[in-house]
Design a protein around this motif. Structure first.
Motif, PDB file in Angstrom:
ATOM      1  N   HIS A 188      50.458  33.194  37.539  1.00 39.18           N
ATOM      2  CA  HIS A 188      49.523  33.501  36.894  1.00 39.18           C
ATOM      3  C   HIS A 188      49.103  34.323  37.735  1.00 39.18           C
ATOM      4  CE1 HIS A 188      45.620  34.134  34.684  1.00 39.18           C
ATOM      5  NE2 HIS A 188      45.695  32.399  34.571  1.00 39.18           N
TER       6      HIS A 188
ATOM      7  N   LEU B 196      40.800  30.272  35.012  1.00 36.57           N
ATOM      8  CA  LEU B 196      41.758  29.685  36.224  1.00 36.57           C
ATOM      9  C   LEU B 196      42.092  27.913  36.190  1.00 36.57           C
ATOM     10  CD1 LEU B 196      41.486  32.644  38.790  1.00 36.57           C
ATOM     11  CD2 LEU B 196      43.032  32.717  36.915  1.00 36.57           C
TER      12      LEU B 196
ATOM     13  N   TYR C  34      43.905  26.602  34.087  1.00 36.56           N
ATOM     14  CA  TYR C  34      45.248  27.136  33.993  1.00 36.56           C
ATOM     15  C   TYR C  34      46.132  25.655  35.721  1.00 36.56           C
ATOM     16  CZ  TYR C  34      50.001  28.970  36.307  1.00 36.56           C
ATOM     17  OH  TYR C  34      51.400  29.433  36.224  1.00 36.56           O
TER      18      TYR C  34
END
Ligand code: ATP
Length: 282
Positions: free
Chosen positions: A84, A138, A141
């Motif tokens: 990421h 985030l 994720y």
């Protein structure tokens, strides 16, 4: 004076003496500055002499021995399985002179902790919601890859050009994984007493949501100014001190598990977005 604790902390400091500027680690990474000194690691900003790019190099604290090296190796394994742009990428893990180093992509920016406590930045409700949405993306994720971060705190969130970055996966675990054995307890004089280490959090999404609740309170308290007549009065709860909209207050209560907890990060994201798009902030 008690000599044993004094001597052992002296030896630990000597063993953890940081690498000096301009030293080259792993025959490749030129130390430019030390950027962090945590309980288990020392972090440097370095220049990768092969690529010319800046990197973050985290060294396991030598005085914390095997435990710190294991944490660093874990962090490397987890970072390798993530991909990421707003989470550091693992570049390398190497050992030199019996020291273990993790090399990551360098994410520039200030930590939210520095912005609040050193630069005096203040965040209102709307800023807090915007930043939390980015942070939650985030965290979601990380969850989608099967992990929980377990250390979502203001020193582990970087902020640059309106973008949020999440660092320090040193305590992350697979969802549902049994917490590891406790960190070695601190030994005291002649081992008669030990200081127990903090209990580990459960490896579940709710642990990260709870941390996000505390994270939001840190941000919101940055703009809190106590009334003169409140000073010296009895300590009040955050619900009384912060003048939050009722919906935000209720959301934080759910994150902190003071009201019915969120069933998932997705449910929390839905609430966050609908509150932000609400006309109240226009
Ligand atoms: N990838 C990165 N890019 C830029 N800076 C970083 C990066 N990783 C760490 N840092 C910097 O180094 C500091 C310490 O990093 P980190 O929190 O990962 O170390 P730690 O040893 O686990 O610390 P603690 O015990 O306090 O959690 C961070 O606050 C940040 O300023």
């Amino acid at each position: 004076m008690r000599w044993f604790p004094f001597l052992s902390s002296f030896v630990a400091e000597w063993r953890d003496y940081p690498a000096e500027v301009n030293r080259v680690l792993g025959q490749r990474y030129l130390v430019q500055a030390m950027v962090g000194a945590g309980s288990y690691g020392l972090t440097y900003k370095c220049m990768d002499q092969f690529t010319g790019k800046p990197v973050a190099v985290k060294q396991a604290r030598p005085s914390k021995e095997l435990y710190a090296r294991q944490l660093l190796a874990r962090e490397a394994t987890i970072l390798k399985s993530l991909n990421h742009p707003r989470i550091p990428a693992c570049i390398d893990l190497f050992t030199e002179h019996r020291n273990e180093y993790l090399v990551m992509s360098f994410l520039s920016g200030d930590t939210l902790e520095d912005l609040i406590f050193e630069k005096g930045k203040k965040y209102g409700e709307q800023d807090c919601l915007r930043i939390t949405i980015q942070l939650l993306e985030l965290v979601v994720y990380v969850h989608s890859q099967g992990y929980v971060h377990l250390d979502v705190r203001i020193p582990n969130v970087l902020f640059k050009d309106e973008q949020i970055y999440l660092i320090d996966l040193g305590l992350a675990r697979a969802i549902g994984e049994t917490p590891p054995p406790q960190a070695p307890a601190q030994r005291c004089l002649f081992q008669k007493h030990t200081v127990p280490s903090r209990p580990f959090k459960e490896s579940e999404e709710a642990s990260d949501l709870l941390d996000i609740g505390h994270f939001m309170l840190f941000m919101l308290y940055s703009a809190y100014e106590p009334d003169r007549d409140e000073e010296g009065n009895e300590k009040r709860s955050w619900q009384e001190e912060l003048q939050l909209s009722p919906r935000l207050k209720f959301m934080i209560e759910r994150l902190l598990q003071l009201s019915e907890p969120y069933s998932s990060s997705a449910e929390f994201m839905h609430d966050l977005k609908s509150l932000l798009t609400n006309n109240d902030y226009e």
